[in-house]
Design a protein around this motif. Sequence first.
Motif, PDB file in Angstrom:
ATOM      1  N   GLU A   9       0.853  -1.181   0.000  1.00  0.00           N
ATOM      2  CA  GLU A   9       0.000   0.000   0.000  1.00  0.00           C
ATOM      3  C   GLU A   9       0.890   1.232   0.000  1.00  0.00           C
ATOM      4  O   GLU A   9       1.859   1.283   0.737  1.00  0.00           O
ATOM      5  CB  GLU A   9      -0.911  -0.001   1.225  1.00  0.00           C
ATOM      6  CG  GLU A   9      -1.959   1.085   1.206  1.00  0.00           C
ATOM      7  CD  GLU A   9      -2.843   1.030  -0.028  1.00  0.00           C
ATOM      8  OE1 GLU A   9      -2.565   1.788  -0.984  1.00  0.00           O
ATOM      9  OE2 GLU A   9      -3.795   0.246  -0.054  1.00  0.00           O
ATOM     10  N   THR A  10       0.543   2.201  -0.842  1.00  0.00           N
ATOM     11  CA  THR A  10       1.348   3.421  -0.932  1.00  0.00           C
ATOM     12  C   THR A  10       0.561   4.680  -0.583  1.00  0.00           C
ATOM     13  O   THR A  10       1.151   5.735  -0.467  1.00  0.00           O
ATOM     14  CB  THR A  10       1.906   3.606  -2.357  1.00  0.00           C
ATOM     15  OG1 THR A  10       0.821   3.657  -3.278  1.00  0.00           O
ATOM     16  CG2 THR A  10       2.857   2.499  -2.724  1.00  0.00           C
ATOM     17  N   LEU A  27       3.377   3.811 -11.719  1.00  0.00           N
ATOM     18  CA  LEU A  27       4.043   3.055 -10.655  1.00  0.00           C
ATOM     19  C   LEU A  27       4.657   1.772 -11.212  1.00  0.00           C
ATOM     20  O   LEU A  27       5.788   1.413 -10.879  1.00  0.00           O
ATOM     21  CB  LEU A  27       3.062   2.745  -9.516  1.00  0.00           C
ATOM     22  CG  LEU A  27       3.651   2.016  -8.313  1.00  0.00           C
ATOM     23  CD1 LEU A  27       4.860   2.750  -7.732  1.00  0.00           C
ATOM     24  CD2 LEU A  27       2.585   1.827  -7.248  1.00  0.00           C
ATOM     25  N   THR A 113       9.365   2.119  -3.563  1.00  0.00           N
ATOM     26  CA  THR A 113       8.252   2.803  -2.892  1.00  0.00           C
ATOM     27  C   THR A 113       8.546   3.165  -1.443  1.00  0.00           C
ATOM     28  O   THR A 113       7.891   4.040  -0.890  1.00  0.00           O
ATOM     29  CB  THR A 113       6.991   1.925  -2.910  1.00  0.00           C
ATOM     30  OG1 THR A 113       7.235   0.734  -2.146  1.00  0.00           O
ATOM     31  CG2 THR A 113       6.576   1.582  -4.333  1.00  0.00           C
ATOM     32  N   VAL A 115       7.846   1.259   1.079  1.00  0.00           N
ATOM     33  CA  VAL A 115       6.774   0.732   1.929  1.00  0.00           C
ATOM     34  C   VAL A 115       6.938  -0.773   2.117  1.00  0.00           C
ATOM     35  O   VAL A 115       7.569  -1.437   1.299  1.00  0.00           O
ATOM     36  CB  VAL A 115       5.376   1.027   1.341  1.00  0.00           C
ATOM     37  CG1 VAL A 115       5.142   2.529   1.246  1.00  0.00           C
ATOM     38  CG2 VAL A 115       5.183   0.369   0.000  1.00  0.00           C
TER      39      VAL A 115
END
Length: 129
Positions: A9-10, A27, A113, A115
């Motif tokens: 999840e970003t 992305l 990212t 994450v």
Amino acid sequence: MNSRFITFETVSEPIDPDVEQLTVKPLFARIVGALEAKGVEFIEPPAEWDSYGWYADYQVGSANLTCMMQRSDAWLILISSNRSLMDRLKGRHYNRELDEFSGLVVSTVQETTGVPVKLFNSEAEFRAG
């Protein structure tokens, strides 16, 4: 079909379903570019996947693997082996190649990212997770 599932999840806000497809492309392009920088070459360049995701095909060892990314409740990357009839008859599942490439994708997504990423080694594990 042998598959690996990667989720992350970003964003903290839901993404408007009308623009989900537009959010996947940039992305996915960043992730593909980072994989290329690590020396991974695709055999089929990134393309749209049925209007809800993007994919690219990679050669990893003797396996042809598809890496598809879509937006659902979270980001989902599905990595699957494209086995021919002969591969199926000979019992080739390409688990080593799937594991190797999935590990590389996980580290690339985390680096790209910043994450946390979850890897699921089967559809059953993914659905239970």
